[in-house]
Scaffold this motif. Structure first.
Motif, PDB file in Angstrom:
ATOM      1  N   THR A  94      20.910 -32.072 -64.566  1.00 23.93           N
ATOM      2  CA  THR A  94      21.891 -30.989 -64.593  1.00 23.93           C
ATOM      3  C   THR A  94      21.771 -30.229 -65.902  1.00 23.93           C
ATOM      4  O   THR A  94      21.682 -30.840 -66.971  1.00 23.93           O
ATOM      5  CB  THR A  94      23.323 -31.543 -64.462  1.00 23.93           C
ATOM      6  OG1 THR A  94      23.444 -32.278 -63.235  1.00 23.93           O
ATOM      7  CG2 THR A  94      24.339 -30.416 -64.470  1.00 23.93           C
ATOM      8  N   ASN A  95      21.745 -28.919 -65.803  1.00 22.96           N
ATOM      9  CA  ASN A  95      21.713 -28.059 -66.983  1.00 22.96           C
ATOM     10  C   ASN A  95      22.969 -27.209 -67.001  1.00 22.96           C
ATOM     11  O   ASN A  95      23.324 -26.590 -66.001  1.00 22.96           O
ATOM     12  CB  ASN A  95      20.484 -27.149 -66.970  1.00 22.96           C
ATOM     13  CG  ASN A  95      19.187 -27.938 -66.961  1.00 22.96           C
ATOM     14  OD1 ASN A  95      18.952 -28.780 -67.814  1.00 22.96           O
ATOM     15  ND2 ASN A  95      18.334 -27.668 -65.973  1.00 22.96           N
ATOM     16  N   VAL A  96      23.651 -27.168 -68.142  1.00 21.12           N
ATOM     17  CA  VAL A  96      24.877 -26.395 -68.295  1.00 21.12           C
ATOM     18  C   VAL A  96      24.807 -25.635 -69.613  1.00 21.12           C
ATOM     19  O   VAL A  96      24.296 -26.151 -70.608  1.00 21.12           O
ATOM     20  CB  VAL A  96      26.126 -27.300 -68.280  1.00 21.12           C
ATOM     21  CG1 VAL A  96      27.391 -26.476 -68.461  1.00 21.12           C
ATOM     22  CG2 VAL A  96      26.202 -28.097 -66.977  1.00 21.12           C
ATOM     23  N   GLY A  97      25.301 -24.408 -69.623  1.00 14.75           N
ATOM     24  CA  GLY A  97      25.299 -23.637 -70.853  1.00 14.75           C
ATOM     25  C   GLY A  97      25.908 -22.269 -70.651  1.00 14.75           C
ATOM     26  O   GLY A  97      26.292 -21.892 -69.540  1.00 14.75           O
ATOM     27  N   LEU A  98      26.013 -21.525 -71.739  1.00 17.78           N
ATOM     28  CA  LEU A  98      26.518 -20.159 -71.664  1.00 17.78           C
ATOM     29  C   LEU A  98      25.519 -19.300 -70.913  1.00 17.78           C
ATOM     30  O   LEU A  98      24.334 -19.269 -71.243  1.00 17.78           O
ATOM     31  CB  LEU A  98      26.740 -19.593 -73.063  1.00 17.78           C
ATOM     32  CG  LEU A  98      27.317 -18.173 -73.140  1.00 17.78           C
ATOM     33  CD1 LEU A  98      28.722 -18.129 -72.565  1.00 17.78           C
ATOM     34  CD2 LEU A  98      27.315 -17.680 -74.593  1.00 17.78           C
ATOM     35  N   VAL A 119      33.663   8.004 -55.399  1.00 16.45           N
ATOM     36  CA  VAL A 119      32.303   7.758 -55.876  1.00 16.45           C
ATOM     37  C   VAL A 119      32.360   7.431 -57.366  1.00 16.45           C
ATOM     38  O   VAL A 119      33.004   8.149 -58.142  1.00 16.45           O
ATOM     39  CB  VAL A 119      31.377   8.970 -55.653  1.00 16.45           C
ATOM     40  CG1 VAL A 119      29.944   8.633 -56.076  1.00 16.45           C
ATOM     41  CG2 VAL A 119      31.411   9.419 -54.193  1.00 16.45           C
ATOM     42  N   SER A 120      31.686   6.341 -57.757  1.00 23.80           N
ATOM     43  CA  SER A 120      31.683   5.904 -59.155  1.00 23.80           C
ATOM     44  C   SER A 120      30.303   5.462 -59.591  1.00 23.80           C
ATOM     45  O   SER A 120      29.483   5.032 -58.774  1.00 23.80           O
ATOM     46  CB  SER A 120      32.648   4.718 -59.361  1.00 23.80           C
ATOM     47  OG  SER A 120      33.990   5.106 -59.232  1.00 23.80           O
ATOM     48  N   VAL A 121      30.083   5.551 -60.887  1.00 24.87           N
ATOM     49  CA  VAL A 121      28.955   4.877 -61.514  1.00 24.87           C
ATOM     50  C   VAL A 121      29.508   3.670 -62.262  1.00 24.87           C
ATOM     51  O   VAL A 121      30.639   3.698 -62.758  1.00 24.87           O
ATOM     52  CB  VAL A 121      28.180   5.807 -62.465  1.00 24.87           C
ATOM     53  CG1 VAL A 121      27.467   6.894 -61.682  1.00 24.87           C
ATOM     54  CG2 VAL A 121      29.103   6.417 -63.519  1.00 24.87           C
ATOM     55  N   PHE A 122      28.710   2.590 -62.343  1.00 26.36           N
ATOM     56  CA  PHE A 122      29.208   1.350 -62.939  1.00 26.36           C
ATOM     57  C   PHE A 122      28.060   0.644 -63.668  1.00 26.36           C
ATOM     58  O   PHE A 122      27.663  -0.467 -63.300  1.00 26.36           O
ATOM     59  CB  PHE A 122      29.781   0.451 -61.836  1.00 26.36           C
ATOM     60  CG  PHE A 122      30.667  -0.663 -62.326  1.00 26.36           C
ATOM     61  CD1 PHE A 122      31.077  -0.761 -63.646  1.00 26.36           C
ATOM     62  CD2 PHE A 122      31.110  -1.636 -61.434  1.00 26.36           C
ATOM     63  CE1 PHE A 122      31.900  -1.789 -64.079  1.00 26.36           C
ATOM     64  CE2 PHE A 122      31.927  -2.676 -61.844  1.00 26.36           C
ATOM     65  CZ  PHE A 122      32.326  -2.745 -63.172  1.00 26.36           C
ATOM     66  N   PRO A 123      27.498   1.261 -64.733  1.00 25.07           N
ATOM     67  CA  PRO A 123      26.409   0.600 -65.465  1.00 25.07           C
ATOM     68  C   PRO A 123      26.883  -0.698 -66.094  1.00 25.07           C
ATOM     69  O   PRO A 123      27.990  -0.781 -66.623  1.00 25.07           O
ATOM     70  CB  PRO A 123      26.020   1.639 -66.525  1.00 25.07           C
ATOM     71  CG  PRO A 123      27.231   2.513 -66.672  1.00 25.07           C
ATOM     72  CD  PRO A 123      27.859   2.569 -65.308  1.00 25.07           C
ATOM     73  N   ARG A 124      26.005  -1.704 -66.040  1.00 20.32           N
ATOM     74  CA  ARG A 124      26.369  -3.050 -66.482  1.00 20.32           C
ATOM     75  C   ARG A 124      25.239  -3.634 -67.326  1.00 20.32           C
ATOM     76  O   ARG A 124      24.080  -3.682 -66.883  1.00 20.32           O
ATOM     77  CB  ARG A 124      26.649  -3.938 -65.270  1.00 20.32           C
ATOM     78  CG  ARG A 124      27.150  -5.330 -65.578  1.00 20.32           C
ATOM     79  CD  ARG A 124      27.360  -6.123 -64.295  1.00 20.32           C
ATOM     80  NE  ARG A 124      28.407  -5.559 -63.476  1.00 20.32           N
ATOM     81  CZ  ARG A 124      29.671  -5.974 -63.482  1.00 20.32           C
ATOM     82  NH1 ARG A 124      30.044  -6.966 -64.285  1.00 20.32           N
ATOM     83  NH2 ARG A 124      30.560  -5.414 -62.687  1.00 20.32           N
ATOM     84  N   ILE A 125      25.561  -4.075 -68.551  1.00 23.16           N
ATOM     85  CA  ILE A 125      24.582  -4.693 -69.442  1.00 23.16           C
ATOM     86  C   ILE A 125      24.724  -6.213 -69.370  1.00 23.16           C
ATOM     87  O   ILE A 125      25.827  -6.751 -69.476  1.00 23.16           O
ATOM     88  CB  ILE A 125      24.794  -4.228 -70.896  1.00 23.16           C
ATOM     89  CG1 ILE A 125      24.579  -2.724 -71.021  1.00 23.16           C
ATOM     90  CG2 ILE A 125      23.851  -4.973 -71.843  1.00 23.16           C
ATOM     91  CD1 ILE A 125      24.950  -2.175 -72.381  1.00 23.16           C
ATOM     92  N   PHE A 126      23.591  -6.891 -69.163  1.00 24.13           N
ATOM     93  CA  PHE A 126      23.549  -8.348 -69.174  1.00 24.13           C
ATOM     94  C   PHE A 126      22.902  -8.791 -70.486  1.00 24.13           C
ATOM     95  O   PHE A 126      21.725  -8.493 -70.727  1.00 24.13           O
ATOM     96  CB  PHE A 126      22.734  -8.887 -67.996  1.00 24.13           C
ATOM     97  CG  PHE A 126      23.294  -8.512 -66.647  1.00 24.13           C
ATOM     98  CD1 PHE A 126      24.127  -9.386 -65.958  1.00 24.13           C
ATOM     99  CD2 PHE A 126      22.988  -7.291 -66.066  1.00 24.13           C
ATOM    100  CE1 PHE A 126      24.638  -9.044 -64.716  1.00 24.13           C
ATOM    101  CE2 PHE A 126      23.486  -6.944 -64.820  1.00 24.13           C
ATOM    102  CZ  PHE A 126      24.323  -7.819 -64.145  1.00 24.13           C
ATOM    103  N   LEU A 127      23.645  -9.490 -71.326  1.00 28.98           N
ATOM    104  CA  LEU A 127      23.107  -9.970 -72.584  1.00 28.98           C
ATOM    105  C   LEU A 127      22.283 -11.240 -72.350  1.00 28.98           C
ATOM    106  O   LEU A 127      22.530 -11.984 -71.391  1.00 28.98           O
ATOM    107  CB  LEU A 127      24.234 -10.255 -73.571  1.00 28.98           C
ATOM    108  CG  LEU A 127      25.156  -9.071 -73.906  1.00 28.98           C
ATOM    109  CD1 LEU A 127      26.213  -9.498 -74.918  1.00 28.98           C
ATOM    110  CD2 LEU A 127      24.355  -7.888 -74.436  1.00 28.98           C
ATOM    111  N   PRO A 128      21.302 -11.527 -73.193  1.00 31.46           N
ATOM    112  CA  PRO A 128      20.485 -12.739 -73.005  1.00 31.46           C
ATOM    113  C   PRO A 128      21.346 -13.999 -73.051  1.00 31.46           C
ATOM    114  O   PRO A 128      22.297 -14.091 -73.828  1.00 31.46           O
ATOM    115  CB  PRO A 128      19.513 -12.699 -74.185  1.00 31.46           C
ATOM    116  CG  PRO A 128      19.499 -11.278 -74.638  1.00 31.46           C
ATOM    117  CD  PRO A 128      20.865 -10.734 -74.357  1.00 31.46           C
ATOM    118  N   SER A 129      20.993 -14.968 -72.214  1.00 31.76           N
ATOM    119  CA  SER A 129      21.761 -16.211 -72.182  1.00 31.76           C
ATOM    120  C   SER A 129      21.434 -17.117 -73.354  1.00 31.76           C
ATOM    121  O   SER A 129      22.232 -17.986 -73.711  1.00 31.76           O
ATOM    122  CB  SER A 129      21.468 -16.970 -70.879  1.00 31.76           C
ATOM    123  OG  SER A 129      20.126 -17.441 -70.865  1.00 31.76           O
TER     124      SER A 129
END
Length: 251
Positions: A94-98, A119-129
């Motif tokens: 099992t691996n657990v983390g942020l 109608v919407s725009v919804f840009p989303r940034i994913f930061l590195p885990s």
């Protein structure tokens, strides 16, 4: 990538066809994979405590966390998602983390009362885990557009899609989805979703899935949300089954 884009266009046409065929404003977005164009009401909060996951022949991966949404201005929602990820490989361990912290802003620039659709725009940034075993250790950006139409009688349809890009990702990928919901009881809404995503890495195939979701309003401030989904394309490799469950606090 060319084949994936063709599939995305075809699915987008299908979503558009569903929206065109279906003739009370509804709350949308979670628990579905597809989002909706309705921002959180001005100066109000929506806070989701959630758990989700997907099982394939290789094991189960998922996240638990908190999703904060704030109506920062009329038609503008600011979002921050703080997830803890888990990975349960079929071989054991099992691996657990942020996992990947998400920052986003939803802006609705067209309204049903004037245009016929939200109608919407919804840009989303994913930061590195920051982990090689949980989440994605590379930053990425999702650039989607979402549309919605509501009708009297409790029916609503929403959907759209976009692409996720990353300077460090070997393969960029796109997604599209369409959801139809119905307010079956004063406190209970149910819905069905068709969702597609192109291959998100070398050696990982595209996936298409169908899902059903529900939302039960305990009162004006507390809500229960649930969702289950199963793949219908490359099922064993991508989505034998998936789930989402959350408690939503609105104030």
């Amino acid at each position: 990538m060319a084949t994936g884009c063709i599939r995305l266009v075809r699915l987008g046409m299908c979503a558009g066809f569903v929206l065109a065929l279906l003739t009370r404003a509804a709350v949308a977005g979670p628990p579905y994979v597809s989002d909706d164009p309705e921002p959180t009401d001005y100066k109000h909060f929506e806070i989701y405590t959630f758990n989700n996951g997907t099982t394939t022949r290789d094991g189960t991966t998922g996240e638990s966390g908190i999703d904060f949404n704030y109506g920062a201005a009329p038609d503008l929602q600011l979002t921050a998602t703080l997830p803890a990820g888990f990975d349960l490989p079929a071989g054991g361990g099992t691996n657990v983390g942020l996992s990947n912290i998400e920052l986003a802003a939803k802006y609705r620039f067209l309204h049903q009362d004037g245009f016929g659709l939200d109608v919407s725009v919804f840009p989303r940034i994913f930061l590195p885990s920051g982990s090689n075993s949980v989440g994605d250790n590379r930053a990425s950006l999702l650039l989607p557009i979402w549309v919605q139409k509501d009708w009297s009688g409790g029916w609503s349809a929403f959907g759209g899609g976009g692409c996720t890009v990353s300077e460090f990702r070997a393969v960029d990928f796109c997604q599209a989805g369409a959801v139809l919901t119905y307010q079956i009881l004063p406190k209970l809404q149910i819905g069905a979703e068709l969702f597609h995503q192109t291959a998100d890495s070398n050696g990982t195939p595209a996936t298409t899935s169908v899902g059903i979701g529900w939302r039960y309003d305990l009162n004006d401030n507390y809500h229960l949300l649930g969702y289950v989904r199963r793949g219908i394309e490359n099922t064993n490799e991508t989505d034998q089954y998936s789930w989402y469950a959350s408690v939503l606090f609105t104030f």
